[in-house]
Motif scaffolding. Structure first.
Motif, PDB file in Angstrom:
ATOM      1  N   GLY A 115      -9.057   8.913   3.789  1.00  0.00           N
ATOM      2  CA  GLY A 115      -8.606   7.534   3.854  1.00  0.00           C
ATOM      3  C   GLY A 115      -7.092   7.455   3.963  1.00  0.00           C
ATOM      4  N   ARG A 116      -6.573   6.244   3.979  1.00  0.00           N
ATOM      5  CA  ARG A 116      -5.135   6.060   4.163  1.00  0.00           C
ATOM      6  C   ARG A 116      -4.331   6.292   2.894  1.00  0.00           C
ATOM      7  NH1 ARG A 116      -4.444   0.667   7.645  1.00  0.00           N
ATOM      8  NH2 ARG A 116      -2.535   0.754   6.454  1.00  0.00           N
ATOM      9  N   ARG A 117      -4.985   6.221   1.749  1.00  0.00           N
ATOM     10  CA  ARG A 117      -4.258   6.308   0.484  1.00  0.00           C
ATOM     11  C   ARG A 117      -4.578   7.552  -0.334  1.00  0.00           C
ATOM     12  NH1 ARG A 117      -4.694   0.106  -1.641  1.00  0.00           N
ATOM     13  NH2 ARG A 117      -3.969  -0.832   0.284  1.00  0.00           N
ATOM     14  N   GLN A 118      -5.352   8.471   0.222  1.00  0.00           N
ATOM     15  CA  GLN A 118      -5.728   9.657  -0.549  1.00  0.00           C
ATOM     16  C   GLN A 118      -5.854  10.883   0.337  1.00  0.00           C
ATOM     17  OE1 GLN A 118      -8.874   9.266  -3.493  1.00  0.00           O
ATOM     18  NE2 GLN A 118      -9.801  11.112  -2.683  1.00  0.00           N
ATOM     19  N   GLN A 132      -7.502  14.776   4.824  1.00  0.00           N
ATOM     20  CA  GLN A 132      -7.240  13.347   4.675  1.00  0.00           C
ATOM     21  C   GLN A 132      -8.518  12.657   4.206  1.00  0.00           C
ATOM     22  OE1 GLN A 132      -4.011  12.100   5.722  1.00  0.00           O
ATOM     23  NE2 GLN A 132      -4.629  10.327   4.516  1.00  0.00           N
ATOM     24  N   PRO A 154       0.816  -1.214   0.000  1.00  0.00           N
ATOM     25  CA  PRO A 154       0.000   0.000   0.000  1.00  0.00           C
ATOM     26  C   PRO A 154       0.849   1.262   0.000  1.00  0.00           C
ATOM     27  CG  PRO A 154      -0.405  -1.324   1.984  1.00  0.00           C
ATOM     28  CD  PRO A 154       0.649  -1.993   1.205  1.00  0.00           C
ATOM     29  N   HIS A 198       0.592   4.578   1.467  1.00  0.00           N
ATOM     30  CA  HIS A 198      -0.054   5.491   2.410  1.00  0.00           C
ATOM     31  C   HIS A 198       0.432   6.913   2.169  1.00  0.00           C
ATOM     32  CE1 HIS A 198      -1.667   2.081   4.473  1.00  0.00           C
ATOM     33  NE2 HIS A 198      -0.464   1.577   4.631  1.00  0.00           N
ATOM     34  N   ARG A 229      -0.085  11.061   3.820  1.00  0.00           N
ATOM     35  CA  ARG A 229      -0.560  11.850   4.959  1.00  0.00           C
ATOM     36  C   ARG A 229      -0.822  13.292   4.536  1.00  0.00           C
ATOM     37  NH1 ARG A 229       3.782   8.857   7.758  1.00  0.00           N
ATOM     38  NH2 ARG A 229       2.728   7.279   9.011  1.00  0.00           N
ATOM     39  N   THR A 241      -2.550  11.142  -4.524  1.00  0.00           N
ATOM     40  CA  THR A 241      -2.126   9.804  -4.134  1.00  0.00           C
ATOM     41  C   THR A 241      -0.652   9.649  -4.464  1.00  0.00           C
ATOM     42  OG1 THR A 241      -2.759   8.871  -6.278  1.00  0.00           O
ATOM     43  CG2 THR A 241      -4.408   8.762  -4.521  1.00  0.00           C
TER      44      THR A 241
END
Length: 89
Positions: free
Chosen positions: A40-43, A38, A2, A4, A6, A87
Motif C-alpha cells: 500500500g501507499r503507507r506501509q 510495498q 498522509p 507515504h 516507498r 511506516t
C-alpha cells in the motif's frame, strides 16, 4: 496529511547500512538477506530470507528506527513468516 512511504527508500537505508539483499534464483529460491515489499501507499514490509531470521529482523528494526521509521514486528496470517511493518510516524 498522509505519510507515504516507498519500498525503494527503505531498501536504500538497509543497503547503505551494509545489509545484503536477498536475490531470487529460479533453481534454489531466495538466497539469504533482506527483502522489501510495498504494501500500500503507507506501509512497507521487510522480510529476512535464509538462516538467522529473528536476528536479521532485529538488526533491520534497529537500523530503520535510527532513521526515524516506525517499525512493528509481525507475522503473516496463518502462522506464516515473520516480517516488519514499516511506516512513517
Amino acid at each position: 496529511m498522509p505519510r507515504h512511504i516507498r519500498a525503494r527508500d527503505v531498501d536504500g537505508i538497509l543497503a547503505y547500512g551494509g545489509y545484503e539483499p536477498s536475490e531470487y534464483d529460479p533453481q534454489t529460491g531466495w538466497g539469504p538477506g533482506y527483502r522489501v515489499a510495498q504494501d500500500g501507499r503507507r506501509q512497507v514490509n521487510v522480510f529476512h530470507d535464509g538462516p538467522g531470521e529473528e536476528a536479521g529482523l532485529d538488526l533491520y528494526t534497529a537500523e530503520l528506527r535510527a532513521h526515524g521509521y516506525h517499525v512493528v514486528p509481525d507475522q503473516m496470517p496463518g502462522g506464516g513468516r515473520r516480517r516488519l511493518h514499516i511506516t512513517k510516524p
